[in-house]
Scaffold this motif. Structure first.
Motif, PDB file in Angstrom:
ATOM      1  N   HIS A  12       0.848  -1.186   0.000  1.00 31.74           N
ATOM      2  CA  HIS A  12       0.000   0.000   0.000  1.00 31.74           C
ATOM      3  C   HIS A  12       0.881   1.233   0.000  1.00 31.74           C
ATOM      4  O   HIS A  12       2.054   1.161   0.321  1.00 31.74           O
ATOM      5  N   ARG A  34     -12.976   1.000  -3.602  1.00 31.93           N
ATOM      6  CA  ARG A  34     -13.725   0.299  -2.563  1.00 31.93           C
ATOM      7  C   ARG A  34     -12.984   0.429  -1.237  1.00 31.93           C
ATOM      8  O   ARG A  34     -11.805   0.101  -1.128  1.00 31.93           O
ATOM      9  N   TYR A  35     -13.701   0.917  -0.240  1.00 33.27           N
ATOM     10  CA  TYR A  35     -13.162   1.054   1.112  1.00 33.27           C
ATOM     11  C   TYR A  35     -13.129  -0.328   1.736  1.00 33.27           C
ATOM     12  O   TYR A  35     -14.150  -1.004   1.821  1.00 33.27           O
ATOM     13  N   THR A  36     -11.933  -0.765   2.183  1.00 34.45           N
ATOM     14  CA  THR A  36     -11.803  -2.141   2.646  1.00 34.45           C
ATOM     15  C   THR A  36     -11.466  -2.300   4.117  1.00 34.45           C
ATOM     16  O   THR A  36     -11.920  -3.249   4.752  1.00 34.45           O
ATOM     17  N   THR A  37     -10.641  -1.412   4.669  1.00 32.50           N
ATOM     18  CA  THR A  37     -10.102  -1.652   6.004  1.00 32.50           C
ATOM     19  C   THR A  37      -9.841  -0.337   6.711  1.00 32.50           C
ATOM     20  O   THR A  37      -9.528   0.660   6.070  1.00 32.50           O
ATOM     21  N   LEU A  58      -8.101   1.814   0.771  1.00 30.23           N
ATOM     22  CA  LEU A  58      -8.995   1.788  -0.385  1.00 30.23           C
ATOM     23  C   LEU A  58      -8.407   0.888  -1.464  1.00 30.23           C
ATOM     24  O   LEU A  58      -7.225   1.013  -1.810  1.00 30.23           O
ATOM     25  N   ASP A  59      -9.227   0.018  -2.008  1.00 31.04           N
ATOM     26  CA  ASP A  59      -8.815  -0.876  -3.089  1.00 31.04           C
ATOM     27  C   ASP A  59      -8.878  -0.111  -4.401  1.00 31.04           C
ATOM     28  O   ASP A  59      -9.938   0.358  -4.806  1.00 31.04           O
ATOM     29  N   VAL A  65      -3.422  -0.847  -3.303  1.00 33.90           N
ATOM     30  CA  VAL A  65      -4.125  -0.259  -2.168  1.00 33.90           C
ATOM     31  C   VAL A  65      -3.575   1.140  -1.898  1.00 33.90           C
ATOM     32  O   VAL A  65      -2.362   1.338  -1.825  1.00 33.90           O
TER      33      VAL A  65
END
Length: 183
Positions: A12, A34-37, A58-59, A65
């Motif tokens: 990332h 896409r918000y992932t973590t 974010l993916d 990332v």
């Protein structure tokens, strides 16, 4: 002598943001990420410092990332005053010139000022800023395998000449001759 590490990819890339929620929503709405973590801590795990933060991920697609830190206990974020705003940026790839122009129209429909497209010989780009002041680039590749091979062959010579003169070597002048702007 020890062996160099065998890197797989960038895990990332992290930047600072003013507001984690605003940043996540902007990147989802504007670029479809896409918000992932998220990690939220009061102490920095690596140093033990008391410095509350929110770290969001974010993916970006393709296993890439983009991450941000919101740091409410730190002075307001700024940028390096000795580095022009156009230098530090994140570039994302789109499929082709049609996708680049579609993205430009989408960005402009969101009220975002867009510069370009700009011709770079082997790719075309558009540029804009996120709500944190980070410059972003969308690029589509247009170079041929022969052009990429020529640039790879010239890279060591160009770097050596630059190192000696601090002036742009003209070994690949064709990079700056946009065929769409030719008379």
């Amino acid at each position: 002598m020890t062996a160099t590490p065998e890197l797989k990819r960038i895990h990332h890339v992290a930047y600072r943001c003013r507001d984690a929620k605003e940043t996540v929503e902007w990147y989802a709405r504007v670029l479809g990420m896409r918000y992932t973590t998220a990690f939220a801590e009061d102490k920095v795990p690596s140093t033990g410092e008391d410095d509350p933060y929110m770290h969001v991920f974010l993916d970006c697609g393709g296993g890439n990332v983009l991450a941000f830190f919101e740091l409410p206990g730190q002075p307001e974020m700024g940028r390096d005053p000795n580095t022009p705003a156009w230098v530090q940026h994140i570039a994302f790839e789109v499929a082709d010139e049609a996708a680049l122009m579609t993205a430009k129209a989408h960005l402009q429909s969101q009220g975002i000022e867009v510069l370009g497209p700009t011709y770079h010989g082997i790719f075309r780009s558009i540029y804009f800023f996120d709500p944190n002041g980070h410059r972003l680039e969308l690029a589509c590749n247009i170079g041929t395998p022969e052009q990429h091979a020529e640039l790879a062959d010239l890279a060591p010579t160009m770097l050596e000449e630059w190192s000696r003169t601090k002036r742009a070597p003209q070994h690949a002048a064709w990079l700056h001759q946009d065929p769409d702007k030719q008379a």
